[in-house]
Motif scaffolding. Sequence first.
Motif, PDB file in Angstrom:
ATOM      1  N   LYS A   1       4.743   2.641 -14.304  1.00 31.89           N
ATOM      2  CA  LYS A   1       5.755   2.387 -15.337  1.00 31.89           C
ATOM      3  C   LYS A   1       6.223   0.938 -15.285  1.00 31.89           C
ATOM      4  O   LYS A   1       6.337   0.259 -16.322  1.00 31.89           O
ATOM      5  CB  LYS A   1       6.935   3.332 -15.131  1.00 31.89           C
ATOM      6  CG  LYS A   1       8.157   3.018 -15.977  1.00 31.89           C
ATOM      7  CD  LYS A   1       9.322   3.919 -15.606  1.00 31.89           C
ATOM      8  CE  LYS A   1      10.612   3.497 -16.296  1.00 31.89           C
ATOM      9  NZ  LYS A   1      11.763   4.359 -15.901  1.00 31.89           N
ATOM     10  N   PHE A   2       6.482   0.443 -14.070  1.00 30.28           N
ATOM     11  CA  PHE A   2       6.962  -0.934 -13.938  1.00 30.28           C
ATOM     12  C   PHE A   2       5.822  -1.944 -13.946  1.00 30.28           C
ATOM     13  O   PHE A   2       6.022  -3.098 -14.316  1.00 30.28           O
ATOM     14  CB  PHE A   2       7.806  -1.066 -12.665  1.00 30.28           C
ATOM     15  CG  PHE A   2       9.159  -0.414 -12.791  1.00 30.28           C
ATOM     16  CD1 PHE A   2      10.216  -1.093 -13.386  1.00 30.28           C
ATOM     17  CD2 PHE A   2       9.367   0.881 -12.354  1.00 30.28           C
ATOM     18  CE1 PHE A   2      11.458  -0.492 -13.528  1.00 30.28           C
ATOM     19  CE2 PHE A   2      10.603   1.495 -12.487  1.00 30.28           C
ATOM     20  CZ  PHE A   2      11.655   0.807 -13.078  1.00 30.28           C
TER      21      PHE A   2
ATOM     22  N   LYS B   1       0.839  -1.195   0.000  1.00 30.12           N
ATOM     23  CA  LYS B   1       0.000   0.000   0.000  1.00 30.12           C
ATOM     24  C   LYS B   1       0.874   1.245   0.000  1.00 30.12           C
ATOM     25  O   LYS B   1       1.894   1.294   0.674  1.00 30.12           O
ATOM     26  CB  LYS B   1      -0.902   0.002   1.235  1.00 30.12           C
ATOM     27  CG  LYS B   1      -1.853   1.194   1.323  1.00 30.12           C
ATOM     28  CD  LYS B   1      -2.752   1.092   2.545  1.00 30.12           C
ATOM     29  CE  LYS B   1      -2.001   1.294   3.825  1.00 30.12           C
ATOM     30  NZ  LYS B   1      -2.898   1.323   5.006  1.00 30.12           N
ATOM     31  N   LEU B   2       0.457   2.257  -0.754  1.00 31.92           N
ATOM     32  CA  LEU B   2       1.102   3.562  -0.719  1.00 31.92           C
ATOM     33  C   LEU B   2       0.240   4.494   0.119  1.00 31.92           C
ATOM     34  O   LEU B   2      -0.981   4.441   0.058  1.00 31.92           O
ATOM     35  CB  LEU B   2       1.239   4.140  -2.130  1.00 31.92           C
ATOM     36  CG  LEU B   2       1.853   3.231  -3.188  1.00 31.92           C
ATOM     37  CD1 LEU B   2       1.885   3.941  -4.536  1.00 31.92           C
ATOM     38  CD2 LEU B   2       3.238   2.795  -2.780  1.00 31.92           C
ATOM     39  N   SER B   3       0.892   5.341   0.901  1.00 32.42           N
ATOM     40  CA  SER B   3       0.168   6.236   1.788  1.00 32.42           C
ATOM     41  C   SER B   3       0.800   7.610   1.765  1.00 32.42           C
ATOM     42  O   SER B   3       2.018   7.740   1.818  1.00 32.42           O
ATOM     43  CB  SER B   3       0.184   5.678   3.218  1.00 32.42           C
ATOM     44  OG  SER B   3      -0.490   6.524   4.103  1.00 32.42           O
ATOM     45  N   SER B   4      -0.041   8.665   1.676  1.00 28.02           N
ATOM     46  CA  SER B   4       0.485  10.014   1.538  1.00 28.02           C
ATOM     47  C   SER B   4      -0.347  11.022   2.315  1.00 28.02           C
ATOM     48  O   SER B   4      -1.563  11.072   2.170  1.00 28.02           O
ATOM     49  CB  SER B   4       0.494  10.411   0.067  1.00 28.02           C
ATOM     50  OG  SER B   4       0.722  11.785  -0.078  1.00 28.02           O
TER      51      SER B   4
ATOM     52  N   GLU C   1      -3.057  -3.087 -15.777  1.00 23.19           N
ATOM     53  CA  GLU C   1      -4.033  -2.059 -15.416  1.00 23.19           C
ATOM     54  C   GLU C   1      -3.394  -1.031 -14.483  1.00 23.19           C
ATOM     55  O   GLU C   1      -2.736  -1.377 -13.500  1.00 23.19           O
ATOM     56  CB  GLU C   1      -5.236  -2.701 -14.718  1.00 23.19           C
ATOM     57  CG  GLU C   1      -6.333  -1.721 -14.366  1.00 23.19           C
ATOM     58  CD  GLU C   1      -7.510  -2.394 -13.686  1.00 23.19           C
ATOM     59  OE1 GLU C   1      -8.431  -1.670 -13.276  1.00 23.19           O
ATOM     60  OE2 GLU C   1      -7.494  -3.637 -13.560  1.00 23.19           O
ATOM     61  N   GLU C   2      -3.607   0.251 -14.774  1.00 23.60           N
ATOM     62  CA  GLU C   2      -2.952   1.300 -14.003  1.00 23.60           C
ATOM     63  C   GLU C   2      -3.499   1.402 -12.588  1.00 23.60           C
ATOM     64  O   GLU C   2      -4.700   1.223 -12.349  1.00 23.60           O
ATOM     65  CB  GLU C   2      -3.111   2.658 -14.701  1.00 23.60           C
ATOM     66  CG  GLU C   2      -2.202   2.825 -15.908  1.00 23.60           C
ATOM     67  CD  GLU C   2      -1.998   4.297 -16.253  1.00 23.60           C
ATOM     68  OE1 GLU C   2      -2.714   5.159 -15.693  1.00 23.60           O
ATOM     69  OE2 GLU C   2      -1.119   4.576 -17.077  1.00 23.60           O
ATOM     70  N   LEU C   3      -2.598   1.717 -11.657  1.00 21.09           N
ATOM     71  CA  LEU C   3      -2.977   1.987 -10.282  1.00 21.09           C
ATOM     72  C   LEU C   3      -3.479   3.418 -10.168  1.00 21.09           C
ATOM     73  O   LEU C   3      -3.029   4.307 -10.892  1.00 21.09           O
ATOM     74  CB  LEU C   3      -1.773   1.807  -9.357  1.00 21.09           C
ATOM     75  CG  LEU C   3      -1.147   0.410  -9.301  1.00 21.09           C
ATOM     76  CD1 LEU C   3       0.201   0.474  -8.605  1.00 21.09           C
ATOM     77  CD2 LEU C   3      -2.081  -0.557  -8.587  1.00 21.09           C
ATOM     78  N   THR C   4      -4.410   3.653  -9.255  1.00 19.00           N
ATOM     79  CA  THR C   4      -4.911   4.998  -8.990  1.00 19.00           C
ATOM     80  C   THR C   4      -5.011   5.194  -7.482  1.00 19.00           C
ATOM     81  O   THR C   4      -5.038   4.230  -6.711  1.00 19.00           O
ATOM     82  CB  THR C   4      -6.296   5.225  -9.617  1.00 19.00           C
ATOM     83  OG1 THR C   4      -7.214   4.260  -9.080  1.00 19.00           O
ATOM     84  CG2 THR C   4      -6.238   5.084 -11.132  1.00 19.00           C
ATOM     85  N   TRP C   5      -5.073   6.452  -7.067  1.00 17.75           N
ATOM     86  CA  TRP C   5      -5.304   6.727  -5.658  1.00 17.75           C
ATOM     87  C   TRP C   5      -6.732   6.354  -5.306  1.00 17.75           C
ATOM     88  O   TRP C   5      -7.665   6.599  -6.076  1.00 17.75           O
ATOM     89  CB  TRP C   5      -5.052   8.199  -5.341  1.00 17.75           C
ATOM     90  CG  TRP C   5      -3.625   8.602  -5.493  1.00 17.75           C
ATOM     91  CD1 TRP C   5      -3.087   9.346  -6.499  1.00 17.75           C
ATOM     92  CD2 TRP C   5      -2.540   8.265  -4.622  1.00 17.75           C
ATOM     93  NE1 TRP C   5      -1.735   9.496  -6.305  1.00 17.75           N
ATOM     94  CE2 TRP C   5      -1.368   8.845  -5.161  1.00 17.75           C
ATOM     95  CE3 TRP C   5      -2.438   7.539  -3.435  1.00 17.75           C
ATOM     96  CZ2 TRP C   5      -0.119   8.711  -4.555  1.00 17.75           C
ATOM     97  CZ3 TRP C   5      -1.197   7.410  -2.829  1.00 17.75           C
ATOM     98  CH2 TRP C   5      -0.063   7.989  -3.383  1.00 17.75           C
TER      99      TRP C   5
ATOM    100  N   LEU D   1       5.494   9.181  -7.654  1.00 18.45           N
ATOM    101  CA  LEU D   1       5.504   7.844  -7.069  1.00 18.45           C
ATOM    102  C   LEU D   1       4.570   6.902  -7.805  1.00 18.45           C
ATOM    103  O   LEU D   1       4.952   5.804  -8.217  1.00 18.45           O
ATOM    104  CB  LEU D   1       5.110   7.926  -5.596  1.00 18.45           C
ATOM    105  CG  LEU D   1       4.984   6.587  -4.870  1.00 18.45           C
ATOM    106  CD1 LEU D   1       6.348   5.940  -4.689  1.00 18.45           C
ATOM    107  CD2 LEU D   1       4.298   6.758  -3.533  1.00 18.45           C
ATOM    108  N   LEU D   2       3.332   7.357  -7.985  1.00 23.14           N
ATOM    109  CA  LEU D   2       2.353   6.500  -8.653  1.00 23.14           C
ATOM    110  C   LEU D   2       2.759   6.244 -10.101  1.00 23.14           C
ATOM    111  O   LEU D   2       2.602   5.130 -10.623  1.00 23.14           O
ATOM    112  CB  LEU D   2       0.976   7.155  -8.596  1.00 23.14           C
ATOM    113  CG  LEU D   2      -0.209   6.198  -8.791  1.00 23.14           C
ATOM    114  CD1 LEU D   2      -0.236   5.154  -7.693  1.00 23.14           C
ATOM    115  CD2 LEU D   2      -1.515   6.970  -8.809  1.00 23.14           C
ATOM    116  N   GLY D   3       3.300   7.263 -10.755  1.00 15.70           N
ATOM    117  CA  GLY D   3       3.762   7.092 -12.134  1.00 15.70           C
ATOM    118  C   GLY D   3       4.881   6.073 -12.242  1.00 15.70           C
ATOM    119  O   GLY D   3       4.939   5.289 -13.199  1.00 15.70           O
TER     120      GLY D   3
END
Length: 226
Positions: free
Chosen positions: A95-96, A63-66, A104-108, A89-91
């Motif tokens: 990319k990887f 998980k990413l947290s900001s 499928e792209e990740l989103t917040w 960060l999300l980009g």
Amino acid sequence: MRNIYDLTFIGSGPSTIFAILKLIEKGYNKNICIVEKGKSLESRDKKEVVSGWSGAGCFSDSKLSSALDVGGTIPGLKEEELEEFNEYLLGTFNKFKKLTSNTEELTWDVTNNYDLPQDSTLSWNTHKTCHVGTDNGQAIYYEMEKYVKSFPFVHILFEKEALDVVKENNLFKVKLNDKSDVITQNLVLATGQKNVLPGKVIKNLKLNFEYVLCYQQPYHQLSFEH
């Protein structure tokens, strides 16, 4: 003549990974060494939960947290700067992720604030999150590992534990568990919260305590949680 690295990281968790990705992006091409007591993600067993490429939480929910007000403060950090870093960060993750089987792209995530009673002393402490997911996280970090390894100036020493650090002739000597050592001009400790090495380094190098405290601030405003 003994090889002297320009920069050495101890630990290969997310902080090291993203630091090296940024260095590569900036055109850095001097010798980098990564000392990691665990294994590469390719050969790491799911029972090896503490050490290895991408850190201690590799096999749990990534998980990413900001947020500016969660986990401590970074002096001088502004909301617009955090937002810019959020997108970077999300980009980078996306990319990887495009190199994995699930493109499928990740989103917040969408955060809902529910109404509290008017007389309540509570308040919602919300922050941006992105649930990457366990399988996605492993796949993304594996692609990052392959990418970093593709640069000849990056040398990763897996299954080598850094036991101590001393300074000799203005160089850092990192002592390893196999009785070998790594000589480096610059050193970054990224060993994780429970490792005792940072305390040894502070004592050995007689670092100013106020300086150390400054850099021990919880850098979780944009953290890399698993």
